[in-house]
Design an enzyme around this catalytic site. Structure first.
Site, PDB file in Angstrom:
ATOM      1  N   ASP A  37      -8.723 -48.336  53.199  1.00 57.47           N
ATOM      2  CA  ASP A  37     -10.149 -48.545  53.419  1.00 57.47           C
ATOM      3  C   ASP A  37     -10.757 -47.316  54.103  1.00 57.47           C
ATOM      4  O   ASP A  37     -10.662 -47.173  55.321  1.00 57.47           O
ATOM      5  CB  ASP A  37     -10.272 -49.799  54.309  1.00 57.47           C
ATOM      6  CG  ASP A  37     -11.700 -50.166  54.633  1.00 57.47           C
ATOM      7  OD1 ASP A  37     -12.622 -49.568  54.049  1.00 57.47           O
ATOM      8  OD2 ASP A  37     -11.870 -51.073  55.471  1.00 57.47           O
TER       9      ASP A  37
ATOM     10  N   ASN B   6     -13.984 -46.234  54.417  1.00 61.91           N
ATOM     11  CA  ASN B   6     -15.180 -46.358  55.265  1.00 61.91           C
ATOM     12  C   ASN B   6     -15.054 -47.485  56.292  1.00 61.91           C
ATOM     13  O   ASN B   6     -16.019 -47.837  56.960  1.00 61.91           O
ATOM     14  CB  ASN B   6     -16.450 -46.512  54.417  1.00 61.91           C
ATOM     15  CG  ASN B   6     -16.437 -47.818  53.627  1.00 61.91           C
ATOM     16  OD1 ASN B   6     -15.462 -48.583  53.674  1.00 61.91           O
ATOM     17  ND2 ASN B   6     -17.520 -48.090  52.917  1.00 61.91           N
TER      18      ASN B   6
ATOM     19  N   ASP C 115     -14.883 -50.712  56.261  1.00 58.67           N
ATOM     20  CA  ASP C 115     -15.764 -51.889  56.247  1.00 58.67           C
ATOM     21  C   ASP C 115     -14.954 -53.155  55.970  1.00 58.67           C
ATOM     22  O   ASP C 115     -15.515 -54.223  55.728  1.00 58.67           O
ATOM     23  CB  ASP C 115     -16.902 -51.717  55.223  1.00 58.67           C
ATOM     24  CG  ASP C 115     -16.371 -51.672  53.794  1.00 58.67           C
ATOM     25  OD1 ASP C 115     -15.140 -51.566  53.595  1.00 58.67           O
ATOM     26  OD2 ASP C 115     -17.190 -51.733  52.856  1.00 58.67           O
TER      27      ASP C 115
ATOM     28  N   ASP D 111      -4.194 -56.376  30.424  1.00 59.37           N
ATOM     29  CA  ASP D 111      -3.905 -57.660  31.057  1.00 59.37           C
ATOM     30  C   ASP D 111      -3.613 -58.736  30.004  1.00 59.37           C
ATOM     31  O   ASP D 111      -4.335 -58.819  28.997  1.00 59.37           O
ATOM     32  CB  ASP D 111      -5.149 -58.053  31.876  1.00 59.37           C
ATOM     33  CG  ASP D 111      -4.907 -59.232  32.779  1.00 59.37           C
ATOM     34  OD1 ASP D 111      -4.063 -59.129  33.670  1.00 59.37           O
ATOM     35  OD2 ASP D 111      -5.578 -60.269  32.578  1.00 59.37           O
TER      36      ASP D 111
ATOM     37  N   GLU E  11       0.737 -56.195  29.181  1.00 65.54           N
ATOM     38  CA  GLU E  11       1.338 -57.276  29.962  1.00 65.54           C
ATOM     39  C   GLU E  11       1.522 -58.448  29.011  1.00 65.54           C
ATOM     40  O   GLU E  11       0.557 -58.992  28.503  1.00 65.54           O
ATOM     41  CB  GLU E  11       0.420 -57.671  31.117  1.00 65.54           C
ATOM     42  CG  GLU E  11       1.074 -58.684  32.029  1.00 65.54           C
ATOM     43  CD  GLU E  11       0.091 -59.526  32.812  1.00 65.54           C
ATOM     44  OE1 GLU E  11       0.466 -60.040  33.865  1.00 65.54           O
ATOM     45  OE2 GLU E  11      -1.063 -59.697  32.367  1.00 65.54           O
TER      46      GLU E  11
ATOM     47  N   HIS F   6       1.424 -57.191  41.685  1.00 68.22           N
ATOM     48  CA  HIS F   6       0.506 -57.971  42.520  1.00 68.22           C
ATOM     49  C   HIS F   6       0.612 -59.473  42.254  1.00 68.22           C
ATOM     50  O   HIS F   6      -0.127 -60.245  42.848  1.00 68.22           O
ATOM     51  CB  HIS F   6      -0.912 -57.492  42.261  1.00 68.22           C
ATOM     52  CG  HIS F   6      -1.327 -57.706  40.831  1.00 68.22           C
ATOM     53  ND1 HIS F   6      -0.705 -57.061  39.775  1.00 68.22           N
ATOM     54  CD2 HIS F   6      -2.255 -58.504  40.285  1.00 68.22           C
ATOM     55  CE1 HIS F   6      -1.245 -57.468  38.646  1.00 68.22           C
ATOM     56  NE2 HIS F   6      -2.193 -58.347  38.925  1.00 68.22           N
TER      57      HIS F   6
HETATM   58  C1  GLC Z   1      -2.568 -61.174  34.783  1.00 62.87           C
HETATM   59  C2  GLC Z   1      -2.813 -60.490  36.104  1.00 62.87           C
HETATM   60  C3  GLC Z   1      -3.103 -61.535  37.133  1.00 62.87           C
HETATM   61  C4  GLC Z   1      -4.336 -62.291  36.704  1.00 62.87           C
HETATM   62  C5  GLC Z   1      -4.180 -62.853  35.309  1.00 62.87           C
HETATM   63  C6  GLC Z   1      -5.502 -63.284  34.745  1.00 62.87           C
HETATM   64  O1  GLC Z   1      -1.408 -61.917  34.788  1.00 62.87           O
HETATM   65  O2  GLC Z   1      -1.734 -59.681  36.432  1.00 62.87           O
HETATM   66  O3  GLC Z   1      -3.273 -60.995  38.413  1.00 62.87           O
HETATM   67  O4  GLC Z   1      -4.592 -63.323  37.607  1.00 62.87           O
HETATM   68  O5  GLC Z   1      -3.673 -61.910  34.406  1.00 62.87           O
HETATM   69  O6  GLC Z   1      -6.304 -62.190  34.454  1.00 62.87           O
HETATM   70 CA    CA Z   2     -14.183 -49.912  52.335  1.00 62.97          CA
END
Ligand code: GLC
Ligand code: CA
Length: 510
Positions: A18, A20, A22, A191, A233, A307
């Site tokens: 981050d 700035n 915030d 995605d 993915e 993630h």
């Molecule tokens: C993929 C992403 C995930 C997201 C999902 C819907 O699996 O990696 O974070 O929630 O698609 O877009």
């Molecule tokens: Ca920021």
């Protein structure tokens, strides 16, 4: 190709850095850390969607594909990030969500009103069609009074599925791709892209041939002409099916993520962790190892974190004892092999899951679905908040969206940098070996060794000139004789014994 032995670093913009102050990570924060990223041997960064979004799914609900979310900065900041990264030899990849948009996207708002040409941009039906479900909610068809129809959403109701049977959609996404390529983007992570070929009225969620064909049309004249790195993915696609996208005469993607193995080592699932056993390690080893042979002619994206999953050290083990050793063990096994290395922010630090005192601290939309059906313990283990916690640069970070977790001092970046035993410094060394022995990793012969000994995952990689050995011990001490190998690295190796969490990496010339 360049990306074969490269390192791709995945960034979650919301919590990376981050600039700035915030309380929200930002594009300038990423720019500030380019030297750090470079020091990890990285040649590509992949940013989770930084585009305009109401953040119902933290950016995977896009409301404007052309605009950087103002909470992260401006489009100019993004241009400048690309430029600065390129100057340091780092290319920028974009995460493109094509299966669905945000319900706040102009397309959807106009589609509800049947305004042309948007009226058929989404999947509208008079009645719900069976065969589909929502990852995040109990229903995947939501009725809209104003239009008098249901729309499909395979994620949250704020993420309506786009109608890929409408040729306009393909045109829209080609335009979006061309726009970002012109801005200097070197590739895309698409995605849930195996979902775009869905056949609604047949109740088919995944149709590999159809998705393949759509990707072919999408990329025609764009992907290869611009030498784009395209990573799909494809959760629901196993490794052989996934290879259809990447091999053959006319591959439509450079690589495909296969997540089938993410919980295999523990016979568990996202919400249910089971301890690692000798048997599950064997099953896992054999699956992971077979990737090298089955996918001989494709590029393998090596990853064990992103993630969407609990932190790897916390998936494999429940306690945090010897955590640096465990983390190095995982890095060794997953990255000292053929393929492109994907590393998710914080993984290089060996970060574990966070600890929580209440389910109300959880931000993630997916977790909402199980708040009442799973135990708090399972929720805290599996929630996607774990990997998304802010990176502990100095230990005093603050984040408005995903509360900061105080990792112990040893995980703080500035401490890991100066600690020669840290996962961070080990990672840097791994990358150097991968470069030094790139021929071996790319084309060598992989063979499991010491298979008869319980609790190891060990192998050699050889070619005419050299042989590399990777020996690891996961439970008890095992006898190991490095016979003829010159040591590159060892951990917990003494007097001919490879002890718990032991690693021996050696090389010999033939
Ligand atoms: C993929 C992403 C995930 C997201 C999902 C819907 O699996 O990696 O974070 O929630 O698609 O877009
Ligand atoms: Ca920021």
């Amino acid at each position: 190709m360049k990306y074969d032995t490269s390192v791709i670093y995945q960034i979650y913009p919301l919590t990376f850095n981050d600039a700035n102050k915030d309380g929200i990570g930002d594009i300038n924060g990423i720019k500030e850390k380019l030297d750090y990223i470079k020091s990890l041997g990285v040649s590509f960064i992949w940013l989770c969607p930084p585009t305009q979004s109401p953040l119902k799914d933290n950016g995977y609900d896009v409301s404007d594909y052309y605009k950087i979310n103002p909470i992260f900065g401006t489009n100019e900041d993004y241009d400048s990030l690309i430029k600065s990264a390129n100057e340091k030899g780092i290319d920028v990849m974009m995460d493109l969500v094509m299966n669905h948009t945000s319900d706040k996207h102009e397309w959807f708002e106009k589609s509800i009103k049947r305004i042309k040409p948007f009226d058929e941009y989404y999947v509208w039906r008079k009645e719900p069609v069976p065969g589909f479900d929502s990852q995040f909610e109990n229903t995947c068809w939501t009725y809209v009074e104003e239009r008098g129809e249901y729309y499909l959403h395979q994620f949250s109701k704020h993420q309506p599925d786009v109608n890929w049977e409408n040729p306009e959609i393909l045109k829209e996404f080609r335009k979006i791709i061309e726009h970002w390529v012109a801005k200097g983007i070197c590739g895309f992570r698409f995605d849930v892209v195996d979902m775009i070929g869905k056949q609604i009225d047949k109740g088919i969620k995944i149709d590999v041939d159809r998705s393949f064909e759509l990707l072919r049309q999408l990329g025609e004249g764009i992907f290869t002409n611009n030498k784009l790195l395209t990573v799909g993915e494809c959760w629901s696609t196993g490794r052989t099916q996934g290879a259809k996208y990447t091999s053959g005469e006319n591959p439509v993607l450079s690589m495909v993520f296969n997540a089938r193995y993410m919980f295999m080592h523990e016979n568990g699932s996202r919400w249910n962790r089971k301890p690692l056993t000798i048997d599950s390690l064997v099953k896992y080893r054999d699956y992971m190892f077979a990737q090298n042979t089955i996918l001989k002619h494709t590029h393998i994206p090596n990853f064990i974190e992103n993630h969407d999953f609990a932190r790897s050290v916390s998936r494999f083990w429940t306690d945090e004892d010897n955590i640096f050793e465990k983390s190095k063990l995982l890095l060794t096994i997953h990255f000292l092999k053929r393929g492109t290395s994907f590393i998710f922010q914080g993984q290089e630090l060996g970060l574990p899951n966070a600890k929580y005192s209440s389910i109300h601290e959880i931000n993630d939309v997916e977790t909402q679905k199980v708040l009442t059906s799973e135990t708090p313990e399972n929720i805290f283990f599996g929630t996607r908040d774990n990997p998304r916690k802010p990176i502990p640069w100095n230990g005093d970070e603050f984040n408005k969206v995903i509360p900061t977790y105080k990792y112990g001092d040893r995980f703080i970046v500035k401490n890991e940098i100066v600690n020669l035993d840290s996962p961070l410094n080990f990672w840097k060394q791994l990358v150097l070996w991968k470069q030094q022995f790139s021929k071996l990793f790319a084309n060598g012969k992989y063979e499991l060794v010491m298979e008869e000994i319980a609790g190891t995952f060990s192998y050699t990689i050889s070619n005419d000139a050299q042989e590399l050995i990777v020996a690891t011990s996961w439970f008890d001490s095992i006898k190991f004789d490095p016979n003829g190998f010159t040591k590159l690295f060892s951990q917990n190796f003494e007097d001919g014994l490879l002890n718990k969490y032991g690693i021996y990496i050696g090389i010999k010339n033939k």
